[in-house]
Design a protein around this motif. Structure first.
Motif, PDB file in Angstrom:
ATOM      1  N   ALA A   1      24.801  30.825  40.149  1.00 15.50           N
ATOM      2  CA  ALA A   1      25.004  31.621  41.390  1.00 15.50           C
ATOM      3  C   ALA A   1      25.502  33.199  40.943  1.00 15.50           C
ATOM      4  N   GLU A   2      26.350  33.742  40.875  1.00 16.95           N
ATOM      5  CA  GLU A   2      27.018  35.065  40.570  1.00 16.95           C
ATOM      6  C   GLU A   2      26.147  35.309  39.613  1.00 16.95           C
ATOM      7  N   ALA A   3      25.357  35.161  38.558  1.00 15.34           N
ATOM      8  CA  ALA A   3      24.296  35.367  37.899  1.00 15.34           C
ATOM      9  C   ALA A   3      23.618  36.395  38.561  1.00 15.34           C
ATOM     10  N   ARG A   4      22.567  35.012  39.005  1.00 16.72           N
ATOM     11  CA  ARG A   4      21.294  35.251  40.148  1.00 16.72           C
ATOM     12  C   ARG A   4      21.717  37.033  41.280  1.00 16.72           C
ATOM     13  N   ALA A   5      23.006  36.598  41.935  1.00 20.15           N
ATOM     14  CA  ALA A   5      23.388  37.555  42.708  1.00 20.15           C
ATOM     15  C   ALA A   5      23.625  38.649  41.846  1.00 20.15           C
ATOM     16  N   LEU A   6      24.351  38.686  41.437  1.00 20.30           N
ATOM     17  CA  LEU A   6      24.281  39.769  40.273  1.00 20.30           C
ATOM     18  C   LEU A   6      22.993  40.954  39.626  1.00 20.30           C
TER      19      LEU A   6
ATOM     20  N   PHE B   1      29.054  48.890  39.104  1.00 19.84           N
ATOM     21  CA  PHE B   1      29.549  49.127  38.426  1.00 19.84           C
ATOM     22  C   PHE B   1      30.857  47.436  38.337  1.00 19.84           C
ATOM     23  N   GLN B   2      31.607  47.553  39.718  1.00 19.14           N
ATOM     24  CA  GLN B   2      31.977  46.749  39.726  1.00 19.14           C
ATOM     25  C   GLN B   2      31.810  45.201  39.923  1.00 19.14           C
ATOM     26  N   ALA B   3      30.782  45.248  40.868  1.00 17.33           N
ATOM     27  CA  ALA B   3      29.849  43.736  40.172  1.00 17.33           C
ATOM     28  C   ALA B   3      30.167  43.423  38.453  1.00 17.33           C
ATOM     29  N   LEU B   4      28.985  44.239  37.835  1.00 15.09           N
ATOM     30  CA  LEU B   4      28.686  43.834  36.674  1.00 15.09           C
ATOM     31  C   LEU B   4      30.282  43.241  35.341  1.00 15.09           C
ATOM     32  N   ARG B   5      31.602  44.568  35.834  1.00 13.54           N
ATOM     33  CA  ARG B   5      32.736  44.426  35.679  1.00 13.54           C
ATOM     34  C   ARG B   5      33.514  43.205  36.109  1.00 13.54           C
ATOM     35  N   LEU B   6      33.230  41.986  36.706  1.00 12.26           N
ATOM     36  CA  LEU B   6      33.670  41.226  37.984  1.00 12.26           C
ATOM     37  C   LEU B   6      33.039  40.186  37.743  1.00 12.26           C
TER      38      LEU B   6
END
Length: 143
Positions: A5-10, A23-28
């Protein structure tokens, strides 16, 4: 293909986010064990997009280093894209990040001669030095 779900949301939310939020979404993001087939093409597209903010592109490259690439063809495609970026991208930070990231991907031993040529051809000392240092670190890890 399934992914966390995290990858799909990203992937789904990325286009609508501000630069800082992308940037933050990729970093986290921490890719799950089955995310590679879905998240790798997305990250490569972000990294290769010259219209994207450079810090976002670099963070996508850094995230590629921790994606669990178990498929040889997927890893080979990622290496090829990163090598092309390291060879030809206009932004020296992106070239450096891409060149260094190649050495963290599976199957990199096949790319060492090409990477040595890339290092020798790089005009900027600091990019050349960064990639050469990554090559030395990879060599130490494998010995």
């Amino acid at each position: 293909m399934t992914c966390s779900a995290e990858a799909r949301a990203l992937i789904d939310e990325h286009p609508g986010l501000s630069v800082d939020s992308r940037f933050q979404a990729l970093r986290l993001c921490v890719p799950g064990p089955d995310d590679a087939p879905v998240i790798t093409p997305f990250l490569l597209a972000v990294a290769a997009d010259p219209a994207e903010e450079d810090l976002v592109r670099i963070e996508a490259i850094r995230l590629l280093e921790i994606v669990p690439l178990r498929d040889d063809a997927l890893a080979a495609g990622a290496r090829e894209t990163l090598i092309r970026l390291a060879e030809h991208d206009e932004d020296w930070d992106v070239r450096s990040a891409a060149g260094c990231a190649v050495f963290r991907l599976p199957g990199v031993a096949r790319e060492v001669p090409r990477m040595r040529d890339l290092i020798a051809a790089e005009e900027l000392d600091f990019v050349r030095d960064d990639i050469a240092a990554a090559l030395r670190l990879m060599a130490r890890r494998t010995t």
